[in-house]
Design an enzyme around this catalytic site. Structure first.
Site, PDB file in Angstrom:
ATOM      1  N   CYS A  73      72.215   9.961 -11.161  1.00 31.39           N
ATOM      2  CA  CYS A  73      71.017   9.495 -11.861  1.00 31.39           C
ATOM      3  C   CYS A  73      69.782   9.606 -10.962  1.00 31.39           C
ATOM      4  O   CYS A  73      69.881   9.586  -9.729  1.00 31.39           O
ATOM      5  CB  CYS A  73      71.174   8.029 -12.253  1.00 31.39           C
ATOM      6  SG  CYS A  73      72.421   7.710 -13.499  1.00 31.39           S
ATOM      7  N   GLU A  75      67.479   7.344 -10.459  1.00 33.81           N
ATOM      8  CA  GLU A  75      67.218   6.119  -9.677  1.00 33.81           C
ATOM      9  C   GLU A  75      67.991   6.137  -8.367  1.00 33.81           C
ATOM     10  O   GLU A  75      67.459   5.831  -7.297  1.00 33.81           O
ATOM     11  CB  GLU A  75      67.641   4.880 -10.471  1.00 33.81           C
ATOM     12  CG  GLU A  75      66.879   4.660 -11.763  1.00 33.81           C
ATOM     13  CD  GLU A  75      67.549   5.327 -12.966  1.00 33.81           C
ATOM     14  OE1 GLU A  75      68.076   6.457 -12.818  1.00 33.81           O
ATOM     15  OE2 GLU A  75      67.528   4.727 -14.050  1.00 33.81           O
TER      16      GLU A  75
HETATM   17  N1  THU Z   1      70.430   9.114 -16.248  1.00 35.86           N
HETATM   18  C1  THU Z   1      69.616   8.734 -15.228  1.00 35.86           C
HETATM   19  O1  THU Z   1      69.112   9.551 -14.464  1.00 35.86           O
HETATM   20  N2  THU Z   1      69.381   7.412 -15.084  1.00 35.86           N
HETATM   21  C2  THU Z   1      69.959   6.431 -15.834  1.00 35.86           C
HETATM   22  O2  THU Z   1      69.789   5.257 -15.542  1.00 35.86           O
HETATM   23  C3  THU Z   1      70.786   6.774 -16.991  1.00 35.86           C
HETATM   24  C4  THU Z   1      71.048   8.199 -17.188  1.00 35.86           C
HETATM   25  C5  THU Z   1      70.719  10.538 -16.388  1.00 35.86           C
HETATM   26  C6  THU Z   1      72.160  10.910 -16.106  1.00 35.86           C
HETATM   27  C7  THU Z   1      72.304  12.169 -16.892  1.00 35.86           C
HETATM   28  O3  THU Z   1      71.862  13.254 -16.088  1.00 35.86           O
HETATM   29  C8  THU Z   1      71.357  12.020 -18.054  1.00 35.86           C
HETATM   30  O4  THU Z   1      70.484  10.956 -17.709  1.00 35.86           O
HETATM   31  C9  THU Z   1      72.028  11.693 -19.375  1.00 35.86           C
HETATM   32  O5  THU Z   1      72.879  10.607 -19.246  1.00 35.86           O
END
Ligand code: THU
Length: 158
Positions: A73, A75
């Site tokens: 992710c 974050e």
């Molecule tokens: N994702 C994030 O980057 N942060 C989050 O808190 C939730 C989901 C990303 C992971 C993945 O690459 C995409 O969003 C879809 O889930």
């Protein structure tokens, strides 16, 4: 038996214009970071920007992988890079934004549980609350501490 209650407070506004200059810049940095997302599988571009106590802003974007669980992710990409670059420096605020098809999502994206747990640990490490700004183009939510997004964090290994 006692029934207990947890209250969560957060602030909501409808545009970056209501934010302080520092918060607005952080949100804009998170929005810009969505452009560096590598998300060919979901098409969901997330950007995060962390304001450190030393004044630095570190940003990151989600990085996906064909072996799905290997991705990370936005974050955690930003927070891990921040603490790997400036170990132990408090993360004062993290701003998060998401875009799809090149457009900022109208409603804020809420961080996943794993990212909340990582936020919680860095907040504990710093001994100082970490603020969280979830930014959409129509709605912005501001939480004053990680506990408001993740009560009862796992912190038993002390
Ligand atoms: N994702 C994030 O980057 N942060 C989050 O808190 C939730 C989901 C990303 C992971 C993945 O690459 C995409 O969003 C879809 O889930």
């Amino acid at each position: 038996m006692t029934q207990k209650e947890i209250n969560i407070k957060y602030t909501e506004c409808d545009s970056v214009d209501s934010l302080t200059d520092d918060d607005r810049i952080l949100v804009e940095t998170a929005v810009k970071a969505t452009e560096r997302s590598y998300s060919p599988f979901s098409g969901f571009c997330v950007g995060a920007a962390v304001k450190l106590a030393n004044g630095e802003i570190i940003s990151g974007a989600n990085q996906e992988n064909i072996a799905y669980p290997s991705g990370l992710c936005a974050e955690r990409t930003a927070m891990f890079y921040a603490n790997a670059t400036y170990p132990g420096v408090a993360m004062e605020t993290i701003a998060i934004a998401a875009a799809q098809k090149g457009r900022l999502c109208e409603l804020p994206a809420s961080p996943c549980g794993a990212c909340r747990q990582v936020m919680a640990e860095y907040q504990t490490l710093a001994g100082k609350d970490m603020r969280i700004i979830l930014a959409g183009s129509r709605k912005i939510m501001i939480f004053d501490r990680v506990d408001d997004l993740l009560p009862f964090i796992f912190d038993s290994l002390k």
